[in-house]
Design a protein around this motif. Structure first.
Motif, short mmCIF file in Angstrom:
data_model
loop_
_atom_site.label_atom_id
_atom_site.label_comp_id
_atom_site.label_asym_id
_atom_site.label_seq_id
_atom_site.Cartn_x
_atom_site.Cartn_y
_atom_site.Cartn_z
N ALA A 91 0.89 -1.26 -0.12
CA ALA A 91 -0.03 -0.19 -0.04
C ALA A 91 0.89 1.37 0.11
CB ALA A 91 -0.90 0.02 1.18
N ARG B 193 -1.08 4.24 1.34
CA ARG B 193 -2.40 4.71 0.96
C ARG B 193 -3.28 3.74 1.62
NH1 ARG B 193 -1.08 2.72 -5.18
NH2 ARG B 193 0.13 1.11 -3.74
N VAL C 25 -6.15 1.25 2.08
CA VAL C 25 -6.68 0.11 1.37
C VAL C 25 -8.04 -0.12 1.63
CG1 VAL C 25 -6.30 -2.31 1.44
CG2 VAL C 25 -4.39 -0.74 1.99
N ARG C 26 -9.05 -0.54 0.55
CA ARG C 26 -10.18 -0.91 0.55
C ARG C 26 -10.52 -2.38 0.54
NH1 ARG C 26 -13.50 3.14 -3.54
NH2 ARG C 26 -12.17 1.81 -5.11
N VAL D 206 -3.61 1.50 7.65
CA VAL D 206 -4.01 1.87 6.37
C VAL D 206 -5.14 0.71 5.75
CG1 VAL D 206 -1.92 2.91 5.55
CG2 VAL D 206 -2.02 0.47 5.18
N ALA D 207 -5.19 -0.39 6.55
CA ALA D 207 -6.29 -1.18 6.02
C ALA D 207 -7.53 -1.43 7.00
CB ALA D 207 -5.68 -2.65 5.93
N GLN E 185 -6.65 -3.16 -3.31
CA GLN E 185 -7.20 -2.12 -3.96
C GLN E 185 -7.17 -0.95 -2.70
OE1 GLN E 185 -11.32 -2.58 -4.76
NE2 GLN E 185 -11.46 -0.89 -5.91
N THR E 186 -6.39 0.17 -3.28
CA THR E 186 -6.33 1.18 -2.30
C THR E 186 -7.60 2.13 -2.99
OG1 THR E 186 -5.01 2.38 -4.01
CG2 THR E 186 -3.98 1.21 -2.40
N ASP F 197 -1.31 -2.72 -8.48
CA ASP F 197 -2.22 -3.05 -7.63
C ASP F 197 -3.67 -3.35 -8.06
OD1 ASP F 197 -0.97 -1.34 -4.79
OD2 ASP F 197 -0.55 -3.08 -5.40
#
Length: 133
Positions: A21, A24, A26-27, A56-57, A111-112, A125
């Motif tokens: 990531a 960034r 993360v979704r 981030v996750a 997926q960010t 990614d």
């Protein structure tokens, strides 16, 4: 609900997710796990939610795909696949089976928040295990 097994795996997955990531948000992440690892999806979801808090996750969805194990029955010779790590031969009920595969653990993609799964996306990614990450 989650046990130590899934919690340890969730921590390892989070480590890999954070490396990809690069800070960034993360979704979503997709994890392919072999049936021999005996990961319980509800326990894994719970463990992943716990270990990602404050990272981030946090709030990311974990898509878990269980990869079957190949069974070769020594009693009747049947070769088949199963999602059950403790399977018996479906043809003869025999328990003398050899197993192949089903022991991999692969983070396939993340997926960010800034990205969607668009083939050829220049930032990577994108869901292509062979592509840049």
């Amino acid at each position: 609900m989650s046990d130590v097994h899934e919690f340890g795996i969730a921590e390892a997955v989070l480590d890999a997710v954070e490396r990809r990531a690069h800070g960034r948000p993360v979704r979503r992440a997709r994890l392919r796990a072999g049936a021999l690892l005996r990961i319980a999806p509800p326990a894994m979801d719970h463990a992943f939610a716990l270990v990602t808090e404050g990272t981030v996750a946090e709030g990311a969805t974990l898509d878990l795909v269980i990869e079957p194990v190949r069974l070769n029955c020594r009693e009747c010779g049947l070769t088949t696949e199963s999602d059950d790590a403790l399977a018996v031969c479906p043809a003869c009920g025999g328990v003398d089976v050899d197993t192949e595969g089903g022991d991999r653990l692969v983070l396939e993609y993340i997926q960010t928040a800034e990205e969607s799964h668009v083939p050829g996306h220049p930032r990577g990614d994108r869901g292509d295990p062979a592509g840049p990450h």
